[in-house]
Design an enzyme around this catalytic site. Structure first.
Site, PDB file in Angstrom:
ATOM      1  N   ASP A   1       0.844  -1.189   0.000  1.00 48.92           N
ATOM      2  CA  ASP A   1       0.000   0.000   0.000  1.00 48.92           C
ATOM      3  C   ASP A   1       0.889   1.252   0.000  1.00 48.92           C
ATOM      4  O   ASP A   1       1.274   1.760   1.048  1.00 48.92           O
ATOM      5  CB  ASP A   1      -0.908  -0.020   1.228  1.00 48.92           C
ATOM      6  CG  ASP A   1      -1.938   1.106   1.203  1.00 48.92           C
ATOM      7  OD1 ASP A   1      -1.778   2.061   0.413  1.00 48.92           O
ATOM      8  OD2 ASP A   1      -2.901   1.027   1.992  1.00 48.92           O
TER       9      ASP A   1
ATOM     10  N   GLU B   1       8.768  -4.060  -8.402  1.00 48.45           N
ATOM     11  CA  GLU B   1       9.546  -3.457  -7.319  1.00 48.45           C
ATOM     12  C   GLU B   1      10.772  -2.691  -7.798  1.00 48.45           C
ATOM     13  O   GLU B   1      11.067  -1.591  -7.300  1.00 48.45           O
ATOM     14  CB  GLU B   1       9.983  -4.552  -6.320  1.00 48.45           C
ATOM     15  CG  GLU B   1       8.859  -5.067  -5.434  1.00 48.45           C
ATOM     16  CD  GLU B   1       8.129  -6.253  -6.020  1.00 48.45           C
ATOM     17  OE1 GLU B   1       7.456  -6.970  -5.278  1.00 48.45           O
ATOM     18  OE2 GLU B   1       8.234  -6.450  -7.261  1.00 48.45           O
TER      19      GLU B   1
END
Length: 261
Positions: A68, A139
């Site tokens: 998040d 990522e």
């Protein structure tokens, strides 16, 4: 009989021996925060004794999009409240629990599965998807890495494919994910695919599932090193009186264990 439970981040329904756990943060693309981890852990606590199958699914458009980031931003660039002290360990432990717990875990994927969402898929025993599913590790685009995802992902698809997904950051579709083994089966109507799997899996015994999951999670994948573990596990299951009774009943009467006499 179906029973429902509502959490802050989940929608949960029980239809013994199945628990369907829906990630439900539509305002945040089903991203992972401390509350989601705590809620799932609570559901798994309730599944320990009698539930044999846990289905994890998301929303039609997004399964789970990873961490998040909005919560991290709200904390002025620091880890989100609740995550700073705990770090990544609670999420890793949650995935480890899915991989080794005494229930069959099915990931039912529709839409996007990104970053930590891949962790839920890779930690599951069986992964099913519809044709809309897309899988990615984003990522490195943010200077991060899927450090906690990779042990689970490499176990499922092999190191090089996990390495490629990490470096490319590019989504793969359901067909590619199935070819690589990230997804076990996919089709346009994944609801029907899930129902077919549940109709067979619900016949399995809780004790047998727990023993198998424990055994499989302890295997080192070395034939020589795993010999004592395999022999011990084999002895346990073939000396269980309930298993012997089921075998005798089948030989004498042709009745399967899940069938009434």
């Amino acid at each position: 009989m179906t029973a429902e439970a509502r959490y802050q981040t989940l929608r949960v329904r029980y239809q013994h021996p199945i628990c369907v756990l829906q990630l439900h943060r539509p305002e945040a693309q089903n991203t992972i925060n401390a509350q989601l981890i705590a809620d799932i852990s609570d559901v798994l606590d309730a599944c320990e004794e009698s539930i044999t199958i846990v289905v994890i699914e998301g929303l039609p458009e997004v399964f789970c999009f990873g961490a998040d980031f909005a919560a991290i931003r709200a904390a002025n660039g620091q880890p989100a409240a609740g995550q700073a002290a705990a770090g990544p360990e609670p999420l890793y432990e949650l995935w480890l629990r899915l991989a080794s717990g005494p229930y069959i875990v099915i990931a039912h994927v529709r839409g996007k599965a990104n970053a930590g969402g891949i962790g839920f898929v890779a930690a599951s025993d069986i992964a099913l998807a519809d044709d809309s599913a897309a899988f990615s590790l984003s990522e490195l685009l943010f200077g991060l890495m899927p450090a906690c995802v990779l042990p689970f992902l490499a176990r499922r698809i092999g190191w090089q494919k996990a390495h490629y997904m990490t470096l490319s950051t590019h989504p793969i579709d359901a067909a590619q994910a199935t070819a690589w083994g990230l997804i076990d089966a996919s089709e346009a109507n994944s609801e029907a695919l899930l129902r077919r799997h549940l109709s067979r899996l619900r016949r399995l015994d809780k004790t047998a599932i727990a023993r198998y999951k424990r055994f499989s999670s302890e295997l080192s994948r070395s034939l020589a090193a795993d010999k004592p573990l395999a022999l011990a596990a084999n002895k346990v299951v073939f000396s269980d009186p309930r298993n012997i009774a089921s075998i005798v009943r089948y030989v004498e009467h042709g009745i399967f264990p899940w069938e009434s006499a």
